[in-house]
Design a protein around this motif. Structure first.
Motif, PDB file in Angstrom:
ATOM      1  N   LYS A  29      30.133 -47.163 -52.856  1.00 43.20           N
ATOM      2  CA  LYS A  29      29.707 -48.660 -52.532  1.00 43.20           C
ATOM      3  C   LYS A  29      30.680 -48.003 -51.379  1.00 43.20           C
ATOM      4  CE  LYS A  29      35.055 -47.666 -53.274  1.00 43.20           C
ATOM      5  NZ  LYS A  29      36.512 -47.224 -54.293  1.00 43.20           N
ATOM      6  N   SER A 197      37.417 -38.367 -56.598  1.00 44.74           N
ATOM      7  CA  SER A 197      37.579 -37.042 -55.784  1.00 44.74           C
ATOM      8  C   SER A 197      38.575 -36.286 -55.837  1.00 44.74           C
ATOM      9  CB  SER A 197      36.824 -37.423 -55.077  1.00 44.74           C
ATOM     10  OG  SER A 197      35.774 -38.165 -54.371  1.00 44.74           O
ATOM     11  N   GLY A 214      33.679 -40.779 -55.392  1.00 43.43           N
ATOM     12  CA  GLY A 214      32.829 -41.637 -54.226  1.00 43.43           C
ATOM     13  C   GLY A 214      32.879 -40.499 -52.820  1.00 43.43           C
ATOM     14  N   SER A 215      33.910 -40.243 -52.275  1.00 44.29           N
ATOM     15  CA  SER A 215      34.314 -39.578 -50.749  1.00 44.29           C
ATOM     16  C   SER A 215      33.955 -38.192 -50.660  1.00 44.29           C
ATOM     17  CB  SER A 215      35.730 -39.873 -50.335  1.00 44.29           C
ATOM     18  OG  SER A 215      36.370 -39.160 -51.412  1.00 44.29           O
ATOM     19  N   ARG A 221      35.124 -43.318 -46.434  1.00 44.04           N
ATOM     20  CA  ARG A 221      34.302 -45.186 -46.572  1.00 44.04           C
ATOM     21  C   ARG A 221      35.026 -45.631 -44.859  1.00 44.04           C
ATOM     22  NH1 ARG A 221      35.291 -44.238 -52.030  1.00 44.04           N
ATOM     23  NH2 ARG A 221      37.315 -44.349 -51.756  1.00 44.04           N
TER      24      ARG A 221
HETATM   25  C1  LIG Z   1      36.733 -46.617 -54.888  1.00 47.05           C
HETATM   26  C2  LIG Z   1      36.369 -46.345 -56.382  1.00 47.05           C
HETATM   27  C3  LIG Z   1      36.474 -44.826 -56.971  1.00 47.05           C
HETATM   28  C4  LIG Z   1      36.002 -43.473 -55.820  1.00 47.05           C
HETATM   29  O1  LIG Z   1      37.224 -42.301 -54.782  1.00 47.05           O
HETATM   30  P1  LIG Z   1      36.813 -41.556 -54.413  1.00 47.05           P
HETATM   31  O2  LIG Z   1      38.490 -41.154 -54.217  1.00 47.05           O
HETATM   32  O3  LIG Z   1      36.492 -42.061 -53.005  1.00 47.05           O
HETATM   33  O4  LIG Z   1      36.381 -40.380 -55.002  1.00 47.05           O
HETATM   34  C5  LIG Z   1      36.658 -44.090 -58.424  1.00 47.05           C
HETATM   35  N1  LIG Z   1      37.069 -45.424 -59.410  1.00 47.05           N
HETATM   36  C6  LIG Z   1      36.833 -46.458 -58.422  1.00 47.05           C
HETATM   37  C7  LIG Z   1      37.879 -47.578 -59.263  1.00 47.05           C
HETATM   38  C8  LIG Z   1      36.927 -47.136 -56.919  1.00 47.05           C
HETATM   39  O5  LIG Z   1      37.060 -48.529 -56.847  1.00 47.05           O
END
Ligand SMILES: *Cc1c(COP(=O)(O)O)cnc(C)c1O
Length: 225
Positions: A29, A197, A214-215, A221
């Motif tokens: 995202k 993460s 994600g991160s 982000r």
């Molecule tokens: C954004 C998000 C993640 C990923 O988060 P990170 O801390 O960047 O790994 C995982 N699950 C959900 C539901 C999210 O909204």
């Protein structure tokens, strides 16, 4: 020398730590298509997004063997944008949403895999089913009336804190909910999605079968984009 991109290096490092039965969902995202292509080039196929229109745009631009996970809060009027292609809606957090997904999926003549998002975190985040309300809905046979949904398991987000005991407790609650609900579904109920993460090793220790990262893969982000 083969030069590895930071994204490829991060994915390789995470994969090296994941037990074989744990799936990696790369949460892309806010990140551009090029970042997803880099991850795709190292074999990553499961990606998580939280906004329906962004998800649709990326689906249209990118290879069709990507498995797209919807992980963010989904408004009923946005279901239509993703229903034709989404692989797994992880964020089904109310009966109303489940029933709206049923109607859209029926229109498209497809059965959609979903997870039930359960609220456990001790904080602001309001998303997720109250476990009591969910177990009542399940016991009353709510999902039997939704033949175009295939309930694959449970998803949850732990409290955003440094306190490991609090995080572990949240993951144990999710694991308990997963085990308690499982007998009400068939053996395709096999997914416990937890861990991001900052907490995925603990989530795996508590029984996660799917982590959403994600991160640690894509960097920070920028929500203004
Ligand atoms: C954004 C998000 C993640 C990923 O988060 P990170 O801390 O960047 O790994 C995982 N699950 C959900 C539901 C999210 O909204």
């Amino acid at each position: 020398m083969i030069s590895e991109t930071p994204i490829a290096a991060a994915i390789a490092a995470i994969r090296a730590e994941l037990p074989e039965h744990v799936r990696l969902v790369a949460v892309s995202k806010t990140h551009p298509e090029e970042a997803i292509e880099e991850a795709y080039a190292c074999g990553q196929r499961h990606f998580g997004e939280s906004r329906p229109l962004e998800l649709k745009r990326k689906y249209e631009a990118l290879p069709k063997d990507i498995e797209w996970h919807m992980i963010g809060h989904l408004q009923t009027n946005k279901i239509k944008y993703i229903i034709p292609f989404v692989s797994l809606i992880e964020s089904v957090d109310s009966a109303r949403l489940a029933e709206a997904i049923e109607r859209e999926a029926a229109k498209h003549n497809r059965t959609v895999d979903v997870l039930l998002e359960i609220h456990v975190a001790q904080e602001e985040s309001k998303t997720g089913w109250d476990y009591g309300a969910l177990s009542k809905y399940v016991a009353e046979g709510g999902f039997r009336a939704l033949p175009h949904l295939r309930v694959r398991g449970v998803m949850g987000i732990a409290t955003n804190t440094e306190d490991e005991d609090v995080i572990r407790n949240d993951f144990e609650l999710l694991r308990g909910a997963y085990e308690a609900l499982k007998p009400a579904f068939d053996d395709t109920f096999d997914t416990l999605s937890m861990g991001m993460s900052d907490d995925y090793p603990l989530a795996i220790a508590c029984g996660s079968t799917s982590v959403r990262i994600g991160s640690r893969i894509f960097g920070l982000r920028d929500y203004s984009k």
